[in-house]
Design an enzyme around this catalytic site. Structure first.
Site, short mmCIF file in Angstrom:
data_model
loop_
_atom_site.label_atom_id
_atom_site.label_comp_id
_atom_site.label_asym_id
_atom_site.label_seq_id
_atom_site.Cartn_x
_atom_site.Cartn_y
_atom_site.Cartn_z
N HIS A 38 26.90 -39.51 -110.46
CA HIS A 38 27.35 -39.94 -111.79
C HIS A 38 27.19 -41.45 -111.99
O HIS A 38 27.06 -41.92 -113.12
CB HIS A 38 28.80 -39.52 -112.04
CG HIS A 38 29.82 -40.37 -111.36
ND1 HIS A 38 30.45 -40.00 -110.18
CD2 HIS A 38 30.35 -41.59 -111.68
CE1 HIS A 38 31.31 -40.94 -109.82
NE2 HIS A 38 31.27 -41.91 -110.71
N ASP A 69 27.89 -34.22 -106.71
CA ASP A 69 27.94 -35.61 -107.15
C ASP A 69 27.38 -36.56 -106.10
O ASP A 69 27.90 -37.65 -105.88
CB ASP A 69 29.38 -36.01 -107.50
CG ASP A 69 29.43 -37.28 -108.36
OD1 ASP A 69 28.41 -37.61 -108.99
OD2 ASP A 69 30.49 -37.94 -108.39
N GLY A 101 34.69 -48.44 -109.12
CA GLY A 101 33.85 -49.26 -108.25
C GLY A 101 33.81 -48.75 -106.83
O GLY A 101 32.91 -49.08 -106.06
N ASN A 102 34.80 -47.92 -106.47
CA ASN A 102 34.80 -47.28 -105.16
C ASN A 102 33.89 -46.06 -105.12
O ASN A 102 33.59 -45.54 -104.04
CB ASN A 102 36.21 -46.83 -104.76
CG ASN A 102 37.03 -47.93 -104.14
OD1 ASN A 102 37.86 -48.53 -104.79
ND2 ASN A 102 36.79 -48.20 -102.87
N SER A 103 33.45 -45.59 -106.28
CA SER A 103 32.62 -44.38 -106.34
C SER A 103 31.39 -44.51 -105.45
O SER A 103 30.66 -45.50 -105.53
CB SER A 103 32.17 -44.13 -107.78
OG SER A 103 33.27 -43.76 -108.58
N THR A 132 34.83 -40.18 -104.98
CA THR A 132 34.17 -39.78 -106.22
C THR A 132 35.04 -39.82 -107.46
O THR A 132 34.53 -39.91 -108.57
CB THR A 132 33.57 -38.37 -106.07
OG1 THR A 132 32.72 -38.09 -107.18
CG2 THR A 132 34.66 -37.31 -105.99
N ALA A 133 36.36 -39.71 -107.34
CA ALA A 133 37.18 -39.61 -108.54
C ALA A 133 38.60 -40.08 -108.26
O ALA A 133 39.03 -40.18 -107.11
CB ALA A 133 37.22 -38.16 -109.06
#
Length: 287
Positions: free
Chosen positions: A135, A165, A237-239, A255-256
């Site tokens: 994403h 993802d 920003g950690n995604s 991811t979320a």
């Protein structure tokens, strides 16, 4: 000091109390982590406990972080997104009104330039393969990967798996120790985990916590399937960054999150590493 030394039974009651306290402290002092484990930054003699740092002798994850953080990267993405068209422009009666009075219809939706930041992990340094979130790369026109030592590379997208993802990028080969994907099926609630990423574009940041739940579903309308829930701080920003165990293995891809205004309230989610590994294999086979 020899941990097998026995204490002589005292004759007086007060002496017995002192001796008992001394024995307790003595036994506690024997539960130390071997130097080899401390140097490696791995869990030591105390099961599940973080390893001891070698500099201060106090509990510290610093040796482990020195080993794994060079393989965690910051990712910046430039993308083009069509600005949402106003609902009036989709109304036939409004269009007829404009025609009746000879008024020009507004121009088609313009393209908006956007910038976003995230994280990733080097999974094959010799080939320059970087794993991140799918994403994060949506509508991307330019992707840049920045290493911890501030080297920056323009990245090419090799492939992705929207269901998990996960996406794979390619940069030039780098002299960095790649991170190993661990077995997420072995995770249990209460296991210590560490999240590494680039929250709010601040740069590489480390947070720690535990596994709050496994097999968590219903996040994002079940689009991502079963996820790992953790209270380790995960912010925008950690995604794409790793969730690692105390052996330095990647057990999840962050991811979320759930929180007001996109902020962290101790509820973050990661794609299990076993699913990420399958996605990686599929992308590589499809090349």
């Amino acid at each position: 000091m020899n941990c097998s030394t026995a204490a002589t039974a005292p004759r007086r009651r007060t002496g017995s109390i002192v001796a008992s306290v001394f024995i307790a402290l003595f036994a506690t002092g024997c539960a130390v982590i071997p130097d080899a484990d401390r140097e490696a930054g791995l869990p030591g003699a105390i099961a599940g406990a973080p390893s001891l740092g070698t500099a201060s002798g106090f509990p510290s994850l610093a040796p482990l972080m020195r080993r794994v953080t060079p393989a965690v990267v910051n990712i910046s993405v430039k993308s083009e997104v069509a600005m949402e068209e106003h609902p009036f422009l989709r109304d036939p009666e409004f269009r007829a009104f404009l025609d009746r009075f000879g008024l020009p219809a507004p121009e088609e939706a313009e393209i908006e330039q956007r910038s976003s930041v995230g994280s990733g992990i080097i999974v094959d340094a010799a080939r320059g393969y970087v794993m991140t979130n799918d994403h994060l790369l949506r509508n991307a026109t330019e992707i840049r990967v920045t290493l911890k030592d501030r080297r920056t590379f323009r990245a090419r997208r090799l492939g992705s798996d929207a269901a998990s993802d996960v996406a794979i990028l390619e940069i030039p080969p780098v002299d960095v120790r790649a991170l190993k994907l661990g077995d997420s099926n072995r995770l249990e609630v209460g296991d210590f985990v560490i999240a590494i990423g680039n929250p709010f574009g601040l740069g590489q940041t480390v947070t720690s916590g535990i596994v709050s739940a496994v097999g968590r579903s219903g996040v994002g309308g079940n689009r991502l399937g079963e996820l790992i829930q953790t209270d380790a701080s995960i912010n925008p920003g950690n995604s794409g960054g790793p969730l690692i165990n105390l052996a330095g293995e990647v057990v999840g891809i962050n991811t979320a999150l759930i929180g007001p205004s996109g902020g962290n309230v101790g509820i973050g989610f990661a794609v299990p590493s076993n699913r990420a590994r399958v996605a990686l294999d599929d992308v590589m086979r499809g090349r």
